[in-house]
Design an enzyme around this catalytic site. Structure first.
Site, short mmCIF file in Angstrom:
data_model
loop_
_atom_site.label_atom_id
_atom_site.label_comp_id
_atom_site.label_asym_id
_atom_site.label_seq_id
_atom_site.Cartn_x
_atom_site.Cartn_y
_atom_site.Cartn_z
N SER A 50 13.37 -44.94 -32.35
CA SER A 50 12.00 -44.45 -32.20
C SER A 50 12.09 -42.93 -32.08
O SER A 50 13.14 -42.40 -31.71
CB SER A 50 11.33 -45.07 -30.98
OG SER A 50 12.15 -44.98 -29.84
N GLU A 65 10.14 -39.22 -30.85
CA GLU A 65 9.09 -38.61 -30.01
C GLU A 65 8.71 -37.24 -30.57
O GLU A 65 9.57 -36.44 -30.93
CB GLU A 65 9.62 -38.47 -28.57
CG GLU A 65 8.57 -37.91 -27.62
CD GLU A 65 9.00 -38.03 -26.17
OE1 GLU A 65 9.42 -39.13 -25.76
OE2 GLU A 65 8.91 -37.01 -25.46
N ASP A 90 3.30 -34.72 -13.95
CA ASP A 90 3.56 -33.65 -12.98
C ASP A 90 2.29 -32.86 -12.75
O ASP A 90 1.38 -32.85 -13.59
CB ASP A 90 4.65 -32.70 -13.52
CG ASP A 90 5.99 -33.38 -13.60
OD1 ASP A 90 6.41 -33.96 -12.58
OD2 ASP A 90 6.63 -33.33 -14.68
N PHE A 142 15.07 -27.15 -19.71
CA PHE A 142 14.44 -28.45 -19.47
C PHE A 142 15.25 -29.26 -18.46
O PHE A 142 14.71 -29.90 -17.57
CB PHE A 142 14.35 -29.27 -20.77
CG PHE A 142 13.27 -28.83 -21.72
CD1 PHE A 142 12.23 -28.01 -21.31
CD2 PHE A 142 13.30 -29.25 -23.05
CE1 PHE A 142 11.24 -27.61 -22.19
CE2 PHE A 142 12.30 -28.85 -23.95
CZ PHE A 142 11.28 -28.03 -23.52
N HIS A 187 15.94 -43.69 -28.59
CA HIS A 187 14.68 -42.93 -28.68
C HIS A 187 15.08 -41.47 -28.85
O HIS A 187 15.74 -40.90 -27.97
CB HIS A 187 13.87 -43.13 -27.38
CG HIS A 187 12.53 -42.46 -27.39
ND1 HIS A 187 11.45 -42.95 -28.09
CD2 HIS A 187 12.09 -41.33 -26.77
CE1 HIS A 187 10.39 -42.18 -27.88
NE2 HIS A 187 10.76 -41.18 -27.10
P1 FAD Z 1 7.41 -42.34 -11.92
O1 FAD Z 1 8.54 -43.03 -12.61
O2 FAD Z 1 6.22 -43.15 -11.63
O3 FAD Z 1 7.89 -41.76 -10.52
C1 FAD Z 1 8.85 -40.74 -10.43
C2 FAD Z 1 9.58 -40.86 -9.11
O4 FAD Z 1 8.69 -40.65 -8.03
C3 FAD Z 1 10.19 -42.22 -8.90
O5 FAD Z 1 11.51 -42.25 -9.31
C4 FAD Z 1 10.06 -42.47 -7.43
O6 FAD Z 1 11.25 -42.14 -6.79
C5 FAD Z 1 8.99 -41.54 -6.99
N1 FAD Z 1 7.83 -42.37 -6.68
C6 FAD Z 1 6.73 -42.56 -7.45
N2 FAD Z 1 5.88 -43.39 -6.84
C7 FAD Z 1 6.44 -43.73 -5.67
C8 FAD Z 1 6.05 -44.55 -4.59
N3 FAD Z 1 4.88 -45.21 -4.59
N4 FAD Z 1 6.88 -44.66 -3.54
C9 FAD Z 1 8.05 -44.02 -3.53
N5 FAD Z 1 8.47 -43.21 -4.52
C10 FAD Z 1 7.69 -43.08 -5.56
N6 FAD Z 1 5.40 -35.73 -18.75
C11 FAD Z 1 4.21 -35.33 -19.27
O7 FAD Z 1 3.49 -34.56 -18.64
N7 FAD Z 1 3.81 -35.76 -20.51
C12 FAD Z 1 4.55 -36.61 -21.25
O8 FAD Z 1 4.16 -36.97 -22.36
C13 FAD Z 1 5.81 -37.07 -20.72
N8 FAD Z 1 6.57 -37.96 -21.39
C14 FAD Z 1 7.73 -38.43 -20.82
C15 FAD Z 1 8.48 -39.39 -21.51
C16 FAD Z 1 9.66 -39.89 -20.97
C17 FAD Z 1 10.45 -40.94 -21.74
C18 FAD Z 1 10.12 -39.40 -19.72
C19 FAD Z 1 11.43 -39.91 -19.14
C20 FAD Z 1 9.38 -38.45 -19.02
C21 FAD Z 1 8.17 -37.95 -19.55
N9 FAD Z 1 7.39 -37.02 -18.87
C22 FAD Z 1 6.20 -36.59 -19.42
C23 FAD Z 1 7.83 -36.45 -17.59
C24 FAD Z 1 7.22 -37.17 -16.37
O9 FAD Z 1 5.83 -37.01 -16.37
C25 FAD Z 1 7.83 -36.55 -15.12
O10 FAD Z 1 9.19 -36.82 -15.02
C26 FAD Z 1 7.09 -36.87 -13.83
O11 FAD Z 1 7.66 -36.07 -12.79
C27 FAD Z 1 7.21 -38.31 -13.37
O12 FAD Z 1 6.44 -39.17 -14.09
P2 FAD Z 1 6.96 -40.69 -14.22
O13 FAD Z 1 5.95 -41.54 -14.84
O14 FAD Z 1 8.30 -40.69 -14.82
O15 FAD Z 1 7.03 -41.03 -12.67
#
Ligand code: FAD
Length: 290
Positions: A7, A9, A101, A211, A261
């Protein structure tokens, strides 16, 4: 060698020139029949319109299966739900669901919108409630910087999967032993969705280092050494980048990985070469397995 699933991105373009580059890249990579392609969502939701436009155009003008990235940042549930419904209406069937973020960038303490989805797991559940989307989520072979320990990090992935996520795509990494250790942790926790390694071919080492610093990924000393002194030598840098990425993906295949990916940075050259080495050809038909 079995041909892996791939895939790609992309990020939404900011200008007409960048738009032309993106579409040239899409046209070159599309015949490789990727399982899906995804389009990122700018930090703090800053590219909402551009992401939507790009994904919609992919639905309308290509045979690709596009996935729209979506974050919970700075929006109410109603606003996010409207975006989700809008995607379904234009034919998008896959969302990469993220917490995201703060607009100030990674490292700034995260605060959920009071009326918004509070976590990425909630967002996954919300998406699945609206329509039967395929949902991918993030995974962090070196732990997310916000997680206090490994248990918390893996519990968070488990919550996303329990909410309905179909696969996890990892942050980029360069040490395959870290990915193996991560998969072991995930398996031990009983999480059984595919964990797809995110691979970043290095177009600019300085950019990747920046990054990596922001997202908590480590850069092995051997990698530093391989790119040392090549800042002003793009031809050699490209050859080194292709060799480094090929070494990583072939080693991952030896470790049993059958899907990748690729973070394309909207450039086709390195990703096309890697896919070619992996056996993908324009006429290759890759089964649309999960
Ligand atoms: P999550 O996986 O939900 O959480 C991150 C961490 O926070 C967890 O590991 C956990 O330790 C902690 N946490 C969260 N909730 C809880 C809870 N309830 N209790 C305890 N701990 C908790 N960013 C963008 O802005 N746009 C994008 O398009 C984008 N695409 C991405 C694609 C991929 C494949 C990846 C890996 C990252 C991407 N990101 C993107 C970055 C991402 O938004 C950041 O890394 C952000 O800091 C975390 O989002 P997440 O969904 O990974 O978080």
């Amino acid at each position: 060698m079995t041909t892996p699933l791939v895939s790609f991105e992309f990020f939404p373009p900011k200008s007409d020139a960048m738009e032309a580059t993106l579409w040239a890249t899409v046209q070159r990579l599309a015949p490789l029949s990727p399982r899906f392609v995804s389009v990122t969502y700018g930090a703090g939701g800053t590219t909402r319109e551009r992401t939507h436009r790009t994904v919609k155009r992919m639905v309308e003008e290509t045979t690709l299966s596009p996935a729209a990235h979506l974050t919970c940042v700075g929006a109410t549930r109603d606003e996010v739900n409207e975006v989700i419904g809008g995607y379904w209406d234009v034919g998008v069937r896959h969302i990469v669901a993220l917490r995201g973020d703060m607009p100030e960038g990674p490292g700034t303490s995260y605060r959920a919108h009071p009326e918004g989805y509070q976590t990425s797991a909630e967002l996954v559940a919300g998406i699945k409630k609206i329509a039967p989307f395929e949902v991918s989520v993030s995974a962090y072979p070196e732990r997310h910087p916000d997680s206090a320990n490994w248990d918390e990090d893996i519990d968070n992935l488990a919550r996303k999967v329990d909410a309905g996520a179909d696969r996890a795509i990892t942050q980029f990494f360069f040490d395959n032993a870290l990915f193996d250790a991560y998969r072991e942790r995930v398996a031990k926790r009983g999480i059984d969705v595919p964990i797809v390694p995110g691979i970043v071919p290095i177009h600019s080492f300085a950019q990747v280092r920046r990054f990596a610093g922001m997202c908590g990924a480590s850069i092995p000393a051997t990698l530093e050494q391989r790119f040392e002194g090549l800042d002003d030598d793009p031809d050699t840098r490209r050859l080194v980048a292709a060799a480094v990425a090929a070494e990583q993906v072939f080693d991952l295949m030896k470790r049993g990985v059958d899907r990748f990916h690729f973070y394309t940075m909207n450039r086709d050259e390195l990703v096309f070469a890697l896919c070619h080495m992996l056996g993908l050809r324009a006429e290759t038909h890759v089964a649309a397995a999960a």
